[in-house]
Design a protein around this motif. Structure first.
Motif, PDB file in Angstrom:
ATOM      1  N   ALA A   1      14.826   4.930 -14.233  1.00 50.20           N
ATOM      2  CA  ALA A   1      15.660   6.221 -15.327  1.00 50.20           C
ATOM      3  C   ALA A   1      14.124   6.378 -15.892  1.00 50.20           C
ATOM      4  CB  ALA A   1      16.262   5.403 -16.080  1.00 50.20           C
ATOM      5  N   LEU A   2      13.235   5.161 -15.892  1.00 49.09           N
ATOM      6  CA  LEU A   2      11.897   5.032 -17.013  1.00 49.09           C
ATOM      7  C   LEU A   2      10.778   5.550 -16.226  1.00 49.09           C
ATOM      8  CD1 LEU A   2      12.091   1.241 -17.373  1.00 49.09           C
ATOM      9  CD2 LEU A   2      12.539   3.348 -19.244  1.00 49.09           C
ATOM     10  N   GLY A   3      10.823   6.388 -14.882  1.00 48.74           N
ATOM     11  CA  GLY A   3      10.248   7.002 -13.856  1.00 48.74           C
ATOM     12  C   GLY A   3      10.024   6.375 -12.427  1.00 48.74           C
ATOM     13  N   SER A   4      10.150   7.573 -11.403  1.00 49.55           N
ATOM     14  CA  SER A   4      10.715   6.822  -9.927  1.00 49.55           C
ATOM     15  C   SER A   4       8.708   6.037  -9.720  1.00 49.55           C
ATOM     16  CB  SER A   4      10.038   8.323  -9.362  1.00 49.55           C
ATOM     17  OG  SER A   4       8.752   8.783  -9.217  1.00 49.55           O
ATOM     18  N   ASP A   5       7.421   6.803 -10.518  1.00 54.25           N
ATOM     19  CA  ASP A   5       6.783   5.359 -10.221  1.00 54.25           C
ATOM     20  C   ASP A   5       6.645   4.210 -11.062  1.00 54.25           C
ATOM     21  OD1 ASP A   5       6.603   6.821 -12.877  1.00 54.25           O
ATOM     22  OD2 ASP A   5       4.724   5.898 -13.731  1.00 54.25           O
ATOM     23  N   ILE A   6       7.364   4.025 -12.200  1.00 50.47           N
ATOM     24  CA  ILE A   6       7.701   2.006 -12.317  1.00 50.47           C
ATOM     25  C   ILE A   6       8.252   1.644 -11.186  1.00 50.47           C
ATOM     26  CG2 ILE A   6       8.273   1.313 -13.999  1.00 50.47           C
ATOM     27  CD1 ILE A   6       6.489   2.668 -14.832  1.00 50.47           C
ATOM     28  N   VAL A   7       9.275   2.371 -10.502  1.00 54.38           N
ATOM     29  CA  VAL A   7      10.472   1.999  -9.629  1.00 54.38           C
ATOM     30  C   VAL A   7       8.909   1.470  -8.169  1.00 54.38           C
ATOM     31  CG1 VAL A   7      12.313   1.867  -7.890  1.00 54.38           C
ATOM     32  CG2 VAL A   7      11.762   2.946 -10.018  1.00 54.38           C
ATOM     33  N   TYR A   8       8.472   2.623  -7.622  1.00 50.34           N
ATOM     34  CA  TYR A   8       7.462   1.926  -6.766  1.00 50.34           C
ATOM     35  C   TYR A   8       6.534   1.006  -7.184  1.00 50.34           C
ATOM     36  CZ  TYR A   8       9.052   6.511  -4.964  1.00 50.34           C
ATOM     37  OH  TYR A   8      10.406   7.315  -4.292  1.00 50.34           O
TER      38      TYR A   8
ATOM     39  N   ALA B   1       1.123  -1.012  -0.190  1.00 45.75           N
ATOM     40  CA  ALA B   1      -0.356  -0.102   0.217  1.00 45.75           C
ATOM     41  C   ALA B   1       0.756   1.115  -0.179  1.00 45.75           C
ATOM     42  CB  ALA B   1      -1.085   0.069   1.109  1.00 45.75           C
ATOM     43  N   MET B   2       2.010   1.064   0.446  1.00 47.06           N
ATOM     44  CA  MET B   2       2.642   2.619   0.954  1.00 47.06           C
ATOM     45  C   MET B   2       3.714   3.129  -0.470  1.00 47.06           C
ATOM     46  SD  MET B   2       1.923   3.753   4.242  1.00 47.06           S
ATOM     47  CE  MET B   2       0.536   2.974   3.582  1.00 47.06           C
ATOM     48  N   ALA B   3       3.790   1.449  -1.176  1.00 52.80           N
ATOM     49  CA  ALA B   3       4.791   1.672  -2.312  1.00 52.80           C
ATOM     50  C   ALA B   3       3.314   2.032  -3.601  1.00 52.80           C
ATOM     51  CB  ALA B   3       4.592   0.389  -2.716  1.00 52.80           C
ATOM     52  N   ALA B   4       2.087   1.729  -3.177  1.00 52.57           N
ATOM     53  CA  ALA B   4       1.335   2.353  -4.100  1.00 52.57           C
ATOM     54  C   ALA B   4       0.982   3.637  -3.850  1.00 52.57           C
ATOM     55  CB  ALA B   4       0.074   1.727  -4.330  1.00 52.57           C
ATOM     56  N   ILE B   5       0.885   4.308  -2.986  1.00 47.61           N
ATOM     57  CA  ILE B   5       0.917   5.581  -2.849  1.00 47.61           C
ATOM     58  C   ILE B   5       1.667   6.726  -3.167  1.00 47.61           C
ATOM     59  CG2 ILE B   5       0.776   7.047  -0.628  1.00 47.61           C
ATOM     60  CD1 ILE B   5      -0.733   5.584   1.446  1.00 47.61           C
ATOM     61  N   LEU B   6       3.271   6.216  -3.175  1.00 45.71           N
ATOM     62  CA  LEU B   6       4.259   6.512  -3.895  1.00 45.71           C
ATOM     63  C   LEU B   6       3.981   6.495  -5.430  1.00 45.71           C
ATOM     64  CD1 LEU B   6       7.458   5.319  -1.573  1.00 45.71           C
ATOM     65  CD2 LEU B   6       6.081   7.586  -1.506  1.00 45.71           C
ATOM     66  N   ALA B   7       3.106   5.367  -5.663  1.00 44.17           N
ATOM     67  CA  ALA B   7       3.418   5.491  -7.241  1.00 44.17           C
ATOM     68  C   ALA B   7       2.737   6.632  -7.516  1.00 44.17           C
ATOM     69  CB  ALA B   7       3.618   4.036  -7.518  1.00 44.17           C
ATOM     70  N   ILE B   8       1.337   6.598  -7.139  1.00 43.80           N
ATOM     71  CA  ILE B   8       0.858   7.270  -7.412  1.00 43.80           C
ATOM     72  C   ILE B   8       0.752   8.882  -7.642  1.00 43.80           C
ATOM     73  CG2 ILE B   8      -1.887   8.762  -7.184  1.00 43.80           C
ATOM     74  CD1 ILE B   8      -2.827   5.085  -5.973  1.00 43.80           C
ATOM     75  N   GLY B   9       1.269   9.224  -6.293  1.00 49.65           N
ATOM     76  CA  GLY B   9       2.152  10.717  -5.795  1.00 49.65           C
ATOM     77  C   GLY B   9       2.752  10.981  -7.310  1.00 49.65           C
ATOM     78  N   SER B  10       4.125   9.513  -7.179  1.00 50.53           N
ATOM     79  CA  SER B  10       4.851  10.621  -9.089  1.00 50.53           C
ATOM     80  C   SER B  10       4.301  10.380  -9.869  1.00 50.53           C
ATOM     81  CB  SER B  10       5.848   9.168  -8.269  1.00 50.53           C
ATOM     82  OG  SER B  10       6.586   9.563  -7.350  1.00 50.53           O
ATOM     83  N   LEU B  11       3.693   9.867 -10.341  1.00 50.18           N
ATOM     84  CA  LEU B  11       2.739  10.251 -11.236  1.00 50.18           C
ATOM     85  C   LEU B  11       1.755  10.704 -11.247  1.00 50.18           C
ATOM     86  CD1 LEU B  11       2.178   7.954 -13.732  1.00 50.18           C
ATOM     87  CD2 LEU B  11      -0.124   7.216 -12.897  1.00 50.18           C
ATOM     88  N   THR B  12       1.272  11.494 -10.693  1.00 56.01           N
ATOM     89  CA  THR B  12       0.887  12.545 -10.614  1.00 56.01           C
ATOM     90  C   THR B  12       1.027  13.204 -10.110  1.00 56.01           C
ATOM     91  OG1 THR B  12      -0.369  12.567  -8.237  1.00 56.01           O
ATOM     92  CG2 THR B  12      -2.114  11.340  -9.905  1.00 56.01           C
ATOM     93  N   GLY B  13       2.037  13.642  -9.455  1.00 63.71           N
ATOM     94  CA  GLY B  13       3.200  14.612  -9.493  1.00 63.71           C
ATOM     95  C   GLY B  13       2.830  15.830  -7.854  1.00 63.71           C
TER      96      GLY B  13
END
Length: 422
Positions: free
Chosen positions: A163-170, A86-98
């Motif tokens: 390099a592809l995006g922080s959201d991809i890492v999360y 869940a925490m990784a998903a929150i980080l991914a969504i936050g990164s994707l949406t800025g």
């Protein structure tokens, strides 16, 4: 190199789960660190990332051990993996949406640290139930090899995917956490009715009291604590890479990877050739080797020699880790393993965190090279002192005691009270 597994499908699932979880965590560490520095340009805030993850582990030590001994350890790990997902998903969504902020990152990092506080003791206490006692040392070495493999691959993989995006890492981390939870869930264990007790001060302190009563366990844990506390030089690697060895960022990467390479190679060797005798002498020799390798690294000005010293350092540390963890698990009754593992985990965390602090302080006082050399000498002095303080540990021949303790001999009414020392 091929890691030799005990013949157990449950252990294989355990290994895969632990490796996937560790790799996901290492990937997140890279992404979080990069983003925090990108947002703040502050080295202090980078240090705070590690602190907010360590504080929950420190504060929850007694509670997580009690929980690990009272409830199904597989379900505890599963819940921890879900929380990290869940925490990784929150980080991914936050990164994707800025919309990701430093405050959100710190909150997620803190909750991940809290999840790991419950996960690590539960996983450590779960392992001895998956293999025969005679196979535990090999299982410990194989599990350690998986962790080191993940520690080597995880950061590199996280950096490449970033390099592809922080959201991809999360998102990748979230998927690995989810898979790790599923693998733990399908581990098969013998049916066992767990007798739950209300938490009391006596039961919460059970792990601490047990370790104090078992001189072999206390000696093994404390020697590792003080040797790493004094001999750890990882905090000073950037100074060595830039100012002493003059290699630049690529050299720093190799220096940071070298101990893990040595540890992985040694774990593979120990998985194939588990220690059978004179384990006390071997453990003390390994810690002494750790100290000597630290001194060599401290005085070296030649990059290949420095790299070799760190590889040896990692290998010697792995020998000590496998012996210590195996002794702790074999000497501890199953109903106490969660609490003892929690205390052991905080010892390990304290040695790493405080070791970096100690290295920084002594480097400020005496200089970088003297600080590392003094630390290595301090480790050798610890070895000499512990030979006198814990002679039973030094003379220990086999990991599995000749007369194994029968856990059922512990009175039913006193399962939270440590048994008397043999």
């Amino acid at each position: 190199m091929k890691i030799s597994f005990p013949k157990s499908s449950s252990f294989l699932r355990f290994w895969m789960s632990q490796t996937a979880s560790t790799m996901a965590y290492q990937m997140l560490v890279v992404a979080i660190g990069w983003q925090v520095y990108d947002l703040t340009q502050s080295a202090f805030m980078l240090g705070m990332v590690g602190l907010v993850q360590f504080v929950p582990q420190l504060l929850l030590t007694l509670i997580v051990g009690h929980v690990a001994d009272q409830y199904d350890r597989r379900r505890i790990v599963l819940l921890c993996q879900w929380l990290k997902t869940a925490m990784a998903a929150i980080l991914a969504i936050g990164s994707l949406t800025g919309t990701l902020t430093v405050e959100i990152i710190f909150i997620c990092a803190c909750l991940i640290g809290g999840a790991r506080a419950f996960e690590l003791p539960s996983m450590q206490a779960l392992l001895p139930k998956l293999v025969e006692p005679s196979m535990l040392a090999r299982a410990m070495a194989s599990a350690a090899g998986g962790r080191e493999f993940a520690i080597i691959i995880g950061p590199a993989l996280g950096g490449l995917i970033y390099a592809l995006g922080s959201d991809i890492v999360y998102m990748t981390g979230a998927a690995l956490f989810l898979a790790a939870g599923f693998l733990v869930l399908i581990i098969r264990l013998p049916f066992h009715t767990q007798r739950r007790e209300k938490p009391t001060l006596q039961s919460l302190l059970g792990g601490v009291n047990f370790i104090r009563s078992k001189k072999v366990v206390l000696g093994a844990i404390s020697m590792d604590l003080f040797s790493v506390l004094l001999g750890g030089a990882t905090a000073l690697l950037p100074i060595y890479a830039r100012d002493i060895l003059q290699t630049g960022p690529w050299g720093l990467g190799l220096l940071r990877t070298a101990p893990a390479i040595g540890a992985l190679a040694m774990s593979v060797y120990l998985a194939k050739r588990p220690l059978a005798s004179r384990v006390g002498h071997v453990m003390f020799a390994a810690v002494a080797g750790f100290g000597l390798a630290t001194i060599v690294f401290g005085i070296s000005r030649w990059f290949p020699l420095s790299l070799l010293a760190l590889i040896v350092l990692g290998a010697m540390d792995m020998v000590s880790v496998v012996i210590r963890q195996t002794l702790v698990q074999l000497e501890t009754p199953d109903e106490m393993r969660g609490r003892v593992s929690a205390v052991n985990a905080i010892f390990i965390g304290a040695s790493n965190q405080l070791g970096e602090f100690e290295s920084g302080v002594t480097a400020a006082w005496f200089g970088t090279v003297p600080a590392v050399v003094i630390g290595g000498i301090g480790t050798l002095l610890v070895v000499v002192a512990w030979m006198r303080l814990f002679p039973d540990l030094f003379r220990r021949d086999a990991l599995l005691h000749e007369q194994p303790r029968v856990t059922s001999a512990v009175p039913e009414k006193s399962r939270s009270i440590p048994s008397a020392a043999p």
